[in-house]
Design an enzyme around this catalytic site. Structure first.
Site, mmCIF file in Angstrom:
data_model
loop_
_atom_site.group_PDB
_atom_site.id
_atom_site.type_symbol
_atom_site.label_atom_id
_atom_site.label_comp_id
_atom_site.label_asym_id
_atom_site.label_seq_id
_atom_site.Cartn_x
_atom_site.Cartn_y
_atom_site.Cartn_z
ATOM 1 N N THR A 139 16.010 26.635 12.038
ATOM 2 C CA THR A 139 17.179 26.698 10.278
ATOM 3 C C THR A 139 18.340 25.865 11.143
ATOM 4 N N PRO A 141 21.834 23.647 9.091
ATOM 5 C CA PRO A 141 22.963 24.138 7.774
ATOM 6 C C PRO A 141 22.357 23.430 6.089
ATOM 7 N N GLY A 245 3.436 29.160 12.829
ATOM 8 C CA GLY A 245 2.782 29.707 13.805
ATOM 9 C C GLY A 245 3.318 30.901 14.535
ATOM 10 N N GLY A 348 30.968 61.056 8.393
ATOM 11 C CA GLY A 348 33.099 60.727 8.466
ATOM 12 C C GLY A 348 32.129 60.378 10.355
ATOM 13 N N GLU A 371 14.066 35.508 10.810
ATOM 14 C CA GLU A 371 12.486 35.060 9.970
ATOM 15 C C GLU A 371 11.617 35.459 9.202
ATOM 16 N N PHE A 391 7.086 28.906 -4.166
ATOM 17 C CA PHE A 391 7.804 28.522 -3.557
ATOM 18 C C PHE A 391 8.223 26.619 -3.959
HETATM 19 P P1 TGC Z 1 3.512 25.372 3.009
HETATM 20 O O1 TGC Z 1 2.974 23.970 2.684
HETATM 21 O O2 TGC Z 1 2.782 26.819 2.912
HETATM 22 O O3 TGC Z 1 2.571 25.526 5.146
HETATM 23 C C1 TGC Z 1 2.870 23.930 5.751
HETATM 24 C C2 TGC Z 1 1.974 24.391 6.793
HETATM 25 O O4 TGC Z 1 2.104 24.994 7.583
HETATM 26 C C3 TGC Z 1 1.097 26.527 7.525
HETATM 27 N N1 TGC Z 1 1.685 27.686 7.036
HETATM 28 C C4 TGC Z 1 1.627 28.380 7.984
HETATM 29 N N2 TGC Z 1 1.432 28.091 9.721
HETATM 30 C C5 TGC Z 1 1.194 29.637 11.096
HETATM 31 N N3 TGC Z 1 1.809 30.719 10.070
HETATM 32 C C6 TGC Z 1 2.785 30.788 9.210
HETATM 33 N N4 TGC Z 1 2.996 32.033 9.223
HETATM 34 C C7 TGC Z 1 2.254 29.863 8.080
HETATM 35 N N5 TGC Z 1 2.730 29.683 7.024
HETATM 36 C C8 TGC Z 1 2.765 28.114 6.304
HETATM 37 C C9 TGC Z 1 0.412 26.064 6.151
HETATM 38 O O5 TGC Z 1 -0.782 26.194 6.494
HETATM 39 C C10 TGC Z 1 0.546 24.124 6.050
HETATM 40 O O6 TGC Z 1 -0.052 24.160 7.074
HETATM 41 P P2 TGC Z 1 -0.314 22.725 6.542
HETATM 42 O O7 TGC Z 1 -1.494 21.962 7.717
HETATM 43 O O8 TGC Z 1 -1.621 22.711 5.270
HETATM 44 O O9 TGC Z 1 0.249 21.785 6.821
HETATM 45 O O10 TGC Z 1 5.147 25.127 3.672
HETATM 46 P P3 TGC Z 1 6.006 25.621 2.582
HETATM 47 O O11 TGC Z 1 7.006 24.342 2.582
HETATM 48 O O12 TGC Z 1 6.203 25.672 1.342
HETATM 49 O O13 TGC Z 1 7.065 26.568 3.578
HETATM 50 C C11 TGC Z 1 6.299 28.629 3.059
HETATM 51 C C12 TGC Z 1 7.694 29.123 3.588
HETATM 52 C C13 TGC Z 1 9.126 29.776 2.456
HETATM 53 C C14 TGC Z 1 6.501 30.916 3.656
HETATM 54 C C15 TGC Z 1 7.907 28.890 5.225
HETATM 55 O O14 TGC Z 1 8.531 27.878 4.529
HETATM 56 C C16 TGC Z 1 8.593 30.046 5.801
HETATM 57 O O15 TGC Z 1 8.350 31.021 6.254
HETATM 58 N N6 TGC Z 1 10.078 30.239 5.083
HETATM 59 C C17 TGC Z 1 10.780 31.217 6.193
HETATM 60 C C18 TGC Z 1 12.155 30.478 6.916
HETATM 61 C C19 TGC Z 1 11.941 31.125 8.119
HETATM 62 O O16 TGC Z 1 11.453 32.142 8.750
HETATM 63 N N7 TGC Z 1 12.651 31.168 9.190
HETATM 64 C C20 TGC Z 1 13.006 31.595 10.856
HETATM 65 C C21 TGC Z 1 13.467 30.903 11.495
HETATM 66 S S1 TGC Z 1 13.764 30.975 12.877
HETATM 67 C C22 TGC Z 1 14.409 32.671 12.908
HETATM 68 O O17 TGC Z 1 15.394 33.239 12.358
HETATM 69 C C23 TGC Z 1 14.813 33.495 14.268
HETATM 70 S S2 TGC Z 1 15.482 34.700 14.617
HETATM 71 C C24 TGC Z 1 15.453 35.177 15.903
HETATM 72 C C25 TGC Z 1 15.708 36.915 16.588
HETATM 73 O O18 TGC Z 1 16.464 36.335 16.879
HETATM 74 O O19 TGC Z 1 14.693 37.421 16.682
HETATM 75 P P1 FAD Z 2 18.803 30.438 2.960
HETATM 76 O O1 FAD Z 2 17.540 29.899 3.180
HETATM 77 O O2 FAD Z 2 19.551 29.614 2.111
HETATM 78 O O3 FAD Z 2 19.021 32.109 1.439
HETATM 79 C C1 FAD Z 2 19.345 32.556 -0.077
HETATM 80 C C2 FAD Z 2 19.338 33.913 0.226
HETATM 81 O O4 FAD Z 2 17.943 33.020 -1.160
HETATM 82 C C3 FAD Z 2 18.203 34.330 0.209
HETATM 83 O O5 FAD Z 2 18.210 35.799 -0.613
HETATM 84 C C4 FAD Z 2 16.402 34.207 -0.012
HETATM 85 O O6 FAD Z 2 15.815 35.033 -0.154
HETATM 86 C C5 FAD Z 2 16.842 33.409 -1.432
HETATM 87 N N1 FAD Z 2 16.000 32.033 -1.863
HETATM 88 C C6 FAD Z 2 15.646 31.542 -0.829
HETATM 89 N N2 FAD Z 2 14.404 30.580 -1.879
HETATM 90 C C7 FAD Z 2 13.925 31.406 -2.539
HETATM 91 C C8 FAD Z 2 12.609 31.617 -3.151
HETATM 92 N N3 FAD Z 2 12.771 29.990 -3.331
HETATM 93 N N4 FAD Z 2 12.523 32.312 -3.885
HETATM 94 C C9 FAD Z 2 13.503 33.400 -4.311
HETATM 95 N N5 FAD Z 2 14.710 32.879 -3.862
HETATM 96 C C10 FAD Z 2 15.222 31.956 -2.373
HETATM 97 N N6 FAD Z 2 17.266 30.255 12.751
HETATM 98 C C11 FAD Z 2 16.284 30.133 13.672
HETATM 99 O O7 FAD Z 2 15.918 28.542 13.918
HETATM 100 N N7 FAD Z 2 16.683 30.725 15.004
HETATM 101 C C12 FAD Z 2 17.073 31.254 15.520
HETATM 102 O O8 FAD Z 2 17.035 31.818 16.976
HETATM 103 C C13 FAD Z 2 17.374 32.144 14.276
HETATM 104 N N8 FAD Z 2 18.771 33.284 15.270
HETATM 105 C C14 FAD Z 2 19.188 33.732 13.404
HETATM 106 C C15 FAD Z 2 20.355 34.970 13.967
HETATM 107 C C16 FAD Z 2 20.387 35.529 12.717
HETATM 108 C C17 FAD Z 2 21.660 37.281 13.904
HETATM 109 C C18 FAD Z 2 20.963 35.084 11.894
HETATM 110 C C19 FAD Z 2 21.864 35.803 10.346
HETATM 111 C C20 FAD Z 2 20.154 34.495 11.496
HETATM 112 C C21 FAD Z 2 19.073 33.227 12.490
HETATM 113 N N9 FAD Z 2 18.735 32.063 11.772
HETATM 114 C C22 FAD Z 2 17.994 31.616 12.818
HETATM 115 C C23 FAD Z 2 18.504 31.767 10.378
HETATM 116 C C24 FAD Z 2 17.486 32.374 9.353
HETATM 117 O O9 FAD Z 2 15.946 32.112 9.995
HETATM 118 C C25 FAD Z 2 17.532 31.842 8.500
HETATM 119 O O10 FAD Z 2 19.419 32.799 7.968
HETATM 120 C C26 FAD Z 2 16.939 32.379 7.036
HETATM 121 O O11 FAD Z 2 15.233 32.058 7.464
HETATM 122 C C27 FAD Z 2 17.731 31.918 5.889
HETATM 123 O O12 FAD Z 2 17.699 30.685 5.976
HETATM 124 P P2 FAD Z 2 19.242 31.030 5.194
HETATM 125 O O13 FAD Z 2 20.379 31.634 5.473
HETATM 126 O O14 FAD Z 2 19.436 29.863 4.983
HETATM 127 O O15 FAD Z 2 19.579 31.655 3.689
#
Ligand code: TGC
Ligand code: FAD
Length: 392
Positions: A139, A141, A245, A348, A371, A391
């Site tokens: 992630t 900013p 992945g 409470g 996630e 998306f």
């Molecule tokens: P899109 O064009 O759909 O996909 C790009 C490529 O990725 C492949 N793919 C996947 N592969 C493996 N696992 C998945 N779940 C996959 N989803 C998609 C896809 O097939 C494609 O491959 P290729 O070979 O054709 O290039 O990508 P998009 O840019 O349209 O985005 C899709 C979307 C929105 C679903 C994806 O970006 C997404 O999941 N966004 C959410 C971001 C997110 O989850 N961030 C998490 C950050 S890490 C975190 O939060 C850790 S918290 C940890 C903790 O404290 O527990």
């Molecule tokens: P944004 O993407 O700005 O989303 C804001 C709002 O818009 C959300 O409600 C979202 O659902 C909505 N939205 C966005 N796009 C769309 C759409 N296409 N259609 C409809 N609604 C939409 N990230 C890491 O990489 N590593 C980590 O270890 C990690 N740890 C974290 C720990 C904590 C405590 C927190 C809070 C977050 C962490 N994250 C980490 C980041 C986390 O994955 C992101 O906060 C999350 O993916 C959402 O991104 P954002 O906060 O920028 O929200």
């Protein structure tokens, strides 16, 4: 916090579907949580501090790399054991489970799956033993839900890479020894790089003021002309699919973990409802409170069956990303609703640290966001069933 009297709800005798090994792993994790997490976690959450002393215990019970092969220091367990461990650990606290998810699925998994043999041997045993703690930088900013737009980048300087950019909201960042960082090369292709603490130009400022996941440290990863040795690039997978992945594996663990938090809230509210007397009888005797408890146990039972089936599919390598999205979204959603209802049932007392419910409720506000947010997972399911991408 009052003493930990947790009794696991199992309304459909789901234990009958588990193997002896699953139950052994689950019970050992549960015992560890009762002994080493429950007595202290409320204090650490109140003072917003990560209980670093838990790292050794987590390593000892195999919570760092439960499914990573033993030759690399992992526990070599199946996906259901991994899930059960995450369930029990998050029953204690989502922040502690977060540390395990990051270490196992977001740091060890990419090094194992996308790294070469030297990288596996160099990092995995130290991560499994807790000697190293890792973080995962995806992630930024300006790029949260759409990480594909990231601007963090690296240039090939001949004998090394030069990394620039910043990652935000990174769990474990403030004290990580290594970070798996996703950045674009000069052609705009996403690659994973292993960044080590101490590299010049790499800093990890902490993010303060969170009301959620207070026992987990969150921060930034900042790269200012950081020289990365070429051998630190993960060679075996690139593109956005590589970090996504890793997320599949972590989201799967979260689906189990959130269930653990829900089970703790339900169990606490059930016990309280039998003990708390108002209008001359236990509040559990009033229909409105019974409705809440009946709905909680129904949702918990459905969620238990969902993750168990998902675990069976995952063990066979058949679980799809969309199936994992559905389980993450559903189980976090029901956990949040259960936490909110359970908190109300305690009146409470529900807002105090005497009981774990308010802490779970606040933690789950992060779990529903990280996630992949609740709405992003809904759109993944929508795309899967319609074949139409909402998306782009
Ligand atoms: P899109 O064009 O759909 O996909 C790009 C490529 O990725 C492949 N793919 C996947 N592969 C493996 N696992 C998945 N779940 C996959 N989803 C998609 C896809 O097939 C494609 O491959 P290729 O070979 O054709 O290039 O990508 P998009 O840019 O349209 O985005 C899709 C979307 C929105 C679903 C994806 O970006 C997404 O999941 N966004 C959410 C971001 C997110 O989850 N961030 C998490 C950050 S890490 C975190 O939060 C850790 S918290 C940890 C903790 O404290 O527990
Ligand atoms: P944004 O993407 O700005 O989303 C804001 C709002 O818009 C959300 O409600 C979202 O659902 C909505 N939205 C966005 N796009 C769309 C759409 N296409 N259609 C409809 N609604 C939409 N990230 C890491 O990489 N590593 C980590 O270890 C990690 N740890 C974290 C720990 C904590 C405590 C927190 C809070 C977050 C962490 N994250 C980490 C980041 C986390 O994955 C992101 O906060 C999350 O993916 C959402 O991104 P954002 O906060 O920028 O929200």
């Amino acid at each position: 916090m009052a003493s930990d009297l947790f009794q696991s709800p199992d309304y459909y005798n789901i234990d009958d579907l588990l193997s002896e090994e699953h139950i052994l792993v689950r019970n050992a994790t549960r015992d560890w949580v009762k002994k080493d997490v429950s007595p202290i976690i409320e204090d650490y959450a109140q003072k917003a501090e990560f209980p670093k002393q838990m790292v050794a215990g987590l390593a000892e019970i195999g919570a760092f790399g439960p499914y990573i092969p033993q030759e690399y220091g992992g526990a070599g367990l199946d996906q259901i054991s991994y899930g059960l461990m995450m369930q029990e650990i998050e029953r204690g606290d989502s922040g502690v489970r977060s540390t395990c998810s990051v270490q196992s699925s977001l740091v060890m998994y990419p090094i194992y799956a996308y790294g070469n043999e030297e990288q596996r041997k160099k990092y995995l045993p130290k991560l499994a033993s807790g000697e190293f703690l890792g973080s995962f930088g995806l992630t930024e900013p300006d790029f949260g839900s759409n990480p594909g737009g990231m601007v963090t980048n690296f240039k090939d300087m001949g004998d090394h890479y030069l990394l620039n950019g910043a990652k935000l909201w990174i769990s474990n960042a403030p004290f990580c020894d290594v970070a798996v960082v996703w950045a674009k090369n000069e052609e705009g292709r996403i690659h994973g790089l292993i960044v080590e603490r101490g590299m010049e130009g790499f800093s990890t400022p902490e993010t303060h003021g969170k009301w959620s996941l207070r026992a987990s440290a969150t921060g930034e990863l900042v790269f200012s002309n950081v020289k990365i040795p070429k051998e630190n690039l993960l060679p075996n997978k690139s593109g956005l699919g590589a970090p996504l992945g890793c997320l599949d594996s972590a989201r799967y663990g979260i689906a189990w973990g959130a269930l653990g938090a829900a089970m703790d809230c339900y169990d606490t509210a059930l016990r309280y409802s039998k003990e708390r007397v108002q209008f001359g009888r236990p509040i559990g005797g009033f229909q409105l409170q019974q409705k809440k408890l009946a709905e909680m146990i129904t949702e918990i039972t459905k969620a238990q069956l969902l993750v168990l089936r998902l675990g069976q599919l995952k063990n066979k390598g058949l679980a799809t990303s969309a199936q994992i999205s559905m389980a993450k979204r559903n189980n976090v959603d029901i956990a949040l609703k259960i936490a909110r209802d359970a908190r109300q049932m305690l009146g409470g007392m529900g807002i105090t640290g005497e009981f774990p419910i308010m802490r779970h409720m606040m933690n789950l506000e992060s779990v529903v966001t990280y996630e992949g947010t609740h709405d992003i997972h809904l759109l993944i399911t929508g795309m899967d069933v319609t074949g139409i991408n909402a998306f782009t």
